[in-house]
Design an enzyme around this catalytic site. Structure first.
Site, PDB file in Angstrom:
ATOM      1  N   THR A 185       0.599  -1.145   0.025  1.00 31.55           N
ATOM      2  CA  THR A 185       0.005  -0.089  -0.123  1.00 31.55           C
ATOM      3  C   THR A 185       1.116   1.636   0.123  1.00 31.55           C
ATOM      4  O   THR A 185       1.964   1.240   0.101  1.00 31.55           O
ATOM      5  CB  THR A 185      -0.798   0.099   1.273  1.00 31.55           C
ATOM      6  OG1 THR A 185       0.165   0.464   1.939  1.00 31.55           O
ATOM      7  CG2 THR A 185      -1.603  -1.253   1.816  1.00 31.55           C
ATOM      8  N   GLU A 330      -5.495  -3.497   0.559  1.00 34.29           N
ATOM      9  CA  GLU A 330      -5.888  -4.600   1.690  1.00 34.29           C
ATOM     10  C   GLU A 330      -7.219  -5.740   1.672  1.00 34.29           C
ATOM     11  O   GLU A 330      -7.365  -6.851   2.327  1.00 34.29           O
ATOM     12  CB  GLU A 330      -6.073  -4.533   3.238  1.00 34.29           C
ATOM     13  CG  GLU A 330      -5.118  -3.050   4.023  1.00 34.29           C
ATOM     14  CD  GLU A 330      -4.927  -2.440   3.467  1.00 34.29           C
ATOM     15  OE1 GLU A 330      -5.217  -1.669   1.873  1.00 34.29           O
ATOM     16  OE2 GLU A 330      -3.923  -1.496   4.197  1.00 34.29           O
ATOM     17  N   LYS A 441     -13.347  18.459  11.358  1.00 35.29           N
ATOM     18  CA  LYS A 441     -13.939  17.962  13.181  1.00 35.29           C
ATOM     19  C   LYS A 441     -14.306  19.661  13.655  1.00 35.29           C
ATOM     20  O   LYS A 441     -13.547  20.773  13.953  1.00 35.29           O
ATOM     21  CB  LYS A 441     -12.774  17.924  13.622  1.00 35.29           C
ATOM     22  CG  LYS A 441     -13.016  16.285  13.493  1.00 35.29           C
ATOM     23  CD  LYS A 441     -12.092  15.526  14.365  1.00 35.29           C
ATOM     24  CE  LYS A 441     -11.246  14.301  13.648  1.00 35.29           C
ATOM     25  NZ  LYS A 441     -10.179  13.814  12.711  1.00 35.29           N
ATOM     26  N   TRP A 446     -18.908  16.440  12.245  1.00 44.04           N
ATOM     27  CA  TRP A 446     -17.602  16.278  11.678  1.00 44.04           C
ATOM     28  C   TRP A 446     -18.347  17.511  10.011  1.00 44.04           C
ATOM     29  O   TRP A 446     -19.471  16.715   9.577  1.00 44.04           O
ATOM     30  CB  TRP A 446     -17.824  14.774  11.117  1.00 44.04           C
ATOM     31  CG  TRP A 446     -16.878  13.760  12.558  1.00 44.04           C
ATOM     32  CD1 TRP A 446     -16.515  14.933  13.144  1.00 44.04           C
ATOM     33  CD2 TRP A 446     -16.379  13.267  12.294  1.00 44.04           C
ATOM     34  NE1 TRP A 446     -15.985  14.222  14.509  1.00 44.04           N
ATOM     35  CE2 TRP A 446     -15.547  12.603  13.375  1.00 44.04           C
ATOM     36  CE3 TRP A 446     -16.524  11.531  11.951  1.00 44.04           C
ATOM     37  CZ2 TRP A 446     -15.298  11.386  13.747  1.00 44.04           C
ATOM     38  CZ3 TRP A 446     -15.775  10.156  11.851  1.00 44.04           C
ATOM     39  CH2 TRP A 446     -15.756  10.023  12.883  1.00 44.04           C
TER      40      TRP A 446
HETATM   41  P1  AMP Z   1      -5.990   1.581  -2.241  1.00 47.06           P
HETATM   42  O1  AMP Z   1      -5.200   0.552  -0.899  1.00 47.06           O
HETATM   43  O2  AMP Z   1      -4.675   2.530  -2.519  1.00 47.06           O
HETATM   44  O3  AMP Z   1      -6.546   1.385  -3.495  1.00 47.06           O
HETATM   45  O4  AMP Z   1      -6.550   2.969  -1.516  1.00 47.06           O
HETATM   46  C1  AMP Z   1      -7.337   2.429  -0.578  1.00 47.06           C
HETATM   47  C2  AMP Z   1      -8.683   3.431  -0.352  1.00 47.06           C
HETATM   48  O5  AMP Z   1      -9.280   4.353  -1.207  1.00 47.06           O
HETATM   49  C3  AMP Z   1      -9.955   3.512   0.849  1.00 47.06           C
HETATM   50  O6  AMP Z   1      -9.448   2.951   2.088  1.00 47.06           O
HETATM   51  C4  AMP Z   1     -10.652   4.580   0.416  1.00 47.06           C
HETATM   52  O7  AMP Z   1     -10.019   5.608   1.104  1.00 47.06           O
HETATM   53  C5  AMP Z   1     -10.127   4.894  -0.712  1.00 47.06           C
HETATM   54  N1  AMP Z   1     -10.921   4.953  -2.014  1.00 47.06           N
HETATM   55  C6  AMP Z   1     -11.437   3.387  -2.991  1.00 47.06           C
HETATM   56  N2  AMP Z   1     -12.341   3.571  -3.125  1.00 47.06           N
HETATM   57  C7  AMP Z   1     -13.326   4.110  -2.743  1.00 47.06           C
HETATM   58  C8  AMP Z   1     -14.348   5.439  -3.330  1.00 47.06           C
HETATM   59  N3  AMP Z   1     -15.112   4.845  -4.401  1.00 47.06           N
HETATM   60  N4  AMP Z   1     -14.776   5.872  -2.822  1.00 47.06           N
HETATM   61  C9  AMP Z   1     -14.162   7.003  -1.994  1.00 47.06           C
HETATM   62  N5  AMP Z   1     -12.521   6.788  -1.784  1.00 47.06           N
HETATM   63  C10 AMP Z   1     -12.537   5.501  -2.065  1.00 47.06           C
END
Ligand code: AMP
Length: 544
Positions: A185, A330, A441, A446
């Site tokens: 990640t 993950e 906040k 929020w």
């Molecule tokens: P990654 O591990 O790089 O794929 O990032 C995952 C993170 O991307 C998630 O925990 C979210 O915070 C964000 N994310 C993924 N899909 C969405 C979505 N459709 N809307 C908002 N945030 C998203």
């Protein structure tokens, strides 16, 4: 009493073997790094994957060894997905957009023995090879004619390496829980953390991605994964295409609007998926050039929230159905997809749209719940929000060799804490409110930066928008809206705030608007909030 059923392991090699046997005729089309469009079939790919498997074994790669890739979406990368995992080794896809120090960290942490690189990334590995003493060799993914002059110590040419091998290979059979692939990640703080997938988790995730209420993949689908194969296995689409024998169109490094459009049009693509940034570029190109998308039926949008204006543009202007999706590295990565349930599908358009903006429904396989600060479960009423926790067969149960992260990211009863703040309703619809680190906040309540950003990009002339919280003497934090204008747009902050006034709660209204030439993005295309907070930390809000 045990059921009397066969224990036939779910293996990645089985997917490509099945594809070659049953839809060997189907095409895989790639925009190659060398330039031309490359075409071959699943049957051709399978022959070369078996040559690759022989080559890997000749190099001494054994079950459990890590083999890395730094590559775009192309046919050789596709071959590596199956060849490396097929022999029981671990295919470690590296995101080249990470900082060089992070790349060194993850190659070292993963103990990669070999790296396969596209021509584009040869200089990247040349620059860091001195820091990678354990690396045994680098295979350049090209043919002899395009092999570059290189300072790489142990360089091989991909086509020469596999060309010397037989197209005959018997896939080893092993426990389906064996590790198959590894993705790190791109955490904004600290070192990247590894998610180590298994054959079983990958096959089960693929079945979900293919399902009608997943991304709906069948033999008649033409798929263009507009998400890189170095980012969570292109959301599983290269596996999904193989499982059902869909035609697969791989865009190489062409993610700009024109390159995307050309492949979507010429290859008659029916389904695609990617992050909102890619679609902003495509929609901008289509509008400027007055082009249409006659073949495309559905676009998956995920990785960041899909703004309403984007859903409307795809559906109303181009007749393309949008499927919002949410997930994480993950989680292999898909956790939810926004297919409308039967009740909502029949609602008037505006009510339907409210659900399409949510990140999707809880599907069989991934369990969701939201928790308050003390870890108590919150009601599924669509209003209460808290940290989203997940469980399921394609969710990690710990990080790869990272005790610290594994300690903090899981509840005592084994749920993974996503770091996302969400609501959940009685029909399983989940909506991301924010990242827990980004939410503002204000006065004890929020404010969702995602909602504000999505509303702001609905104003004509706003190309991209970001919201951050700035310290405020009375309210703790208040929102600052940072806007990138579209080319030639002549808009003011007051106009944007006026536009927002009937779209958001009054107390959510940003205290100030500033314009920027561009916004910083993370290695996976999301707006990078940490550098933004640094840039604007001394910005004085007029209300402060
Ligand atoms: P990654 O591990 O790089 O794929 O990032 C995952 C993170 O991307 C998630 O925990 C979210 O915070 C964000 N994310 C993924 N899909 C969405 C979505 N459709 N809307 C908002 N945030 C998203």
């Amino acid at each position: 009493m045990r059921g009397l059923m066969m224990d036939d392991p779910l293996l990645i090699s089985g997917m490509i073997e099945y594809a070659a046997q049953n839809h060997g005729y189907q095409e895989i089309v790639s925009r190659s790094v060398e330039g031309p469009i490359h075409r071959y079939t699943y049957a051709d790919a399978y022959g070369r994957i078996k040559q690759l498997a022989n080559a890997l074994e000749r190099l001494g790669v054994r079950i459990g060894d890590r083999v890395a890739t730094v590559a775009w979406n192309g046919y050789r990368h596709f071959e590596l997905y199956y060849g490396v995992s097929g022999i029981g080794a671990v295919c470690h896809t590296i995101n080249p957009r990470l900082f060089p120090e992070q790349i060194v960290y993850i190659i070292d942490h993963a103990a990669d023995r070999f790296i396969f690189v596209d021509l584009t990334f040869v200089p990247l590995i040349e620059a860091v090879q001195d820091k990678l003493p354990a690396l045994e060799g680098v295979i350049v993914m090209t043919d002899a004619a395009h092999m570059p002059e290189t300072s790489l110590a142990n360089a091989y040419c991909y086509e020469d390496l596999i060309g010397a091998e037989e197209q005959d290979f018997a896939w080893p059979q092993f426990d389906e829980n064996t590790a198959s692939s590894l993705c790190y990640t791109s955490g904004t703080t600290g070192n990247p953390k590894g998610a180590l997938y298994s054959h079983r988790s990958t096959v089960l995730h693929t079945m979900f991605v293919c399902a009608t209420d997943g991304f709906g993949v069948s033999n008649g689908t033409v798929i263009l994964p507009a998400v890189p194969m170095f980012h969570v296995n292109a959301w599983g689409l290269a596996y999904a295409a193989t499982m059902y024998g869909a035609k697969l169109v791989l865009p190489g490094m062409g993610y700009d609007g024109q390159s995307m459009y050309e492949l979507l049009d010429e290859e008659k693509v029916t389904m695609t998926a990617g992050v909102p940034t890619i679609w902003l570029m495509l929609l901008d190109y289509l509008k400027k050039e007055s082009k249409d998308l006659p073949h495309l039926k559905s676009a998956g949008i995920g990785g960041a929230a899909a703004p309403l204006s984007m859903i409307e543009a795809f559906e109303d202007d181009y007749g393309v159905r949008v499927h919002h999706a949410w997930g994480m590295t993950e989680m292999s990565p898909v956790g939810t997809t926004a297919h409308l349930n039967a009740r909502i599908a029949g609602l008037p358009k505006q009510e339907r749209r409210a659900y399409q903006q949510k990140q999707g429904r809880e599907v069989w396989g991934v369990k969701l719940k939201i928790l308050d600060d003390e870890g108590n479960e919150l009601p599924r009423d669509g209003k209460a929000f808290g940290e989203l926790a997940v469980r399921g067969p394609w969710v990690i149960d710990s990080y790869f060799e990272n005790e610290d992260a594994s300690q903090t990211q899981f509840t005592d009863d084994g749920w993974f804490l996503t770091g996302d703040v969400a609501t959940l309703d009685a029909e399983g619809h989940m909506q991301i409110v924010d990242r827990s680190k980004d939410v503002i906040k204000s006065g004890g309540e929020w404010i969702s930066t995602i909602d504000l950003e999505n509303a702001a990009v609905g104003y004509p002339g706003v190309a991209e928008a970001a919201v951050i919280g700035l310290p405020h003497p009375k309210w703790d934090e208040r929102p600052l809206l940072i806007v990138v204008k579209t080319q030639d747009a002549d808009i003011t902050g007051e106009e944007i705030l006026e536009f927002l006034s009937d779209k958001i709660a009054r107390w959510w209204m940003p205290d100030d608007v500033v314009f920027a030439d561009e916004l910083p993005h993370t290695a996976t295309g999301k707006i990078a909030k940490i550098p933004l907070r640094e840039t604007y930390k001394d910005h004085k809000l007029p209300t402060a």
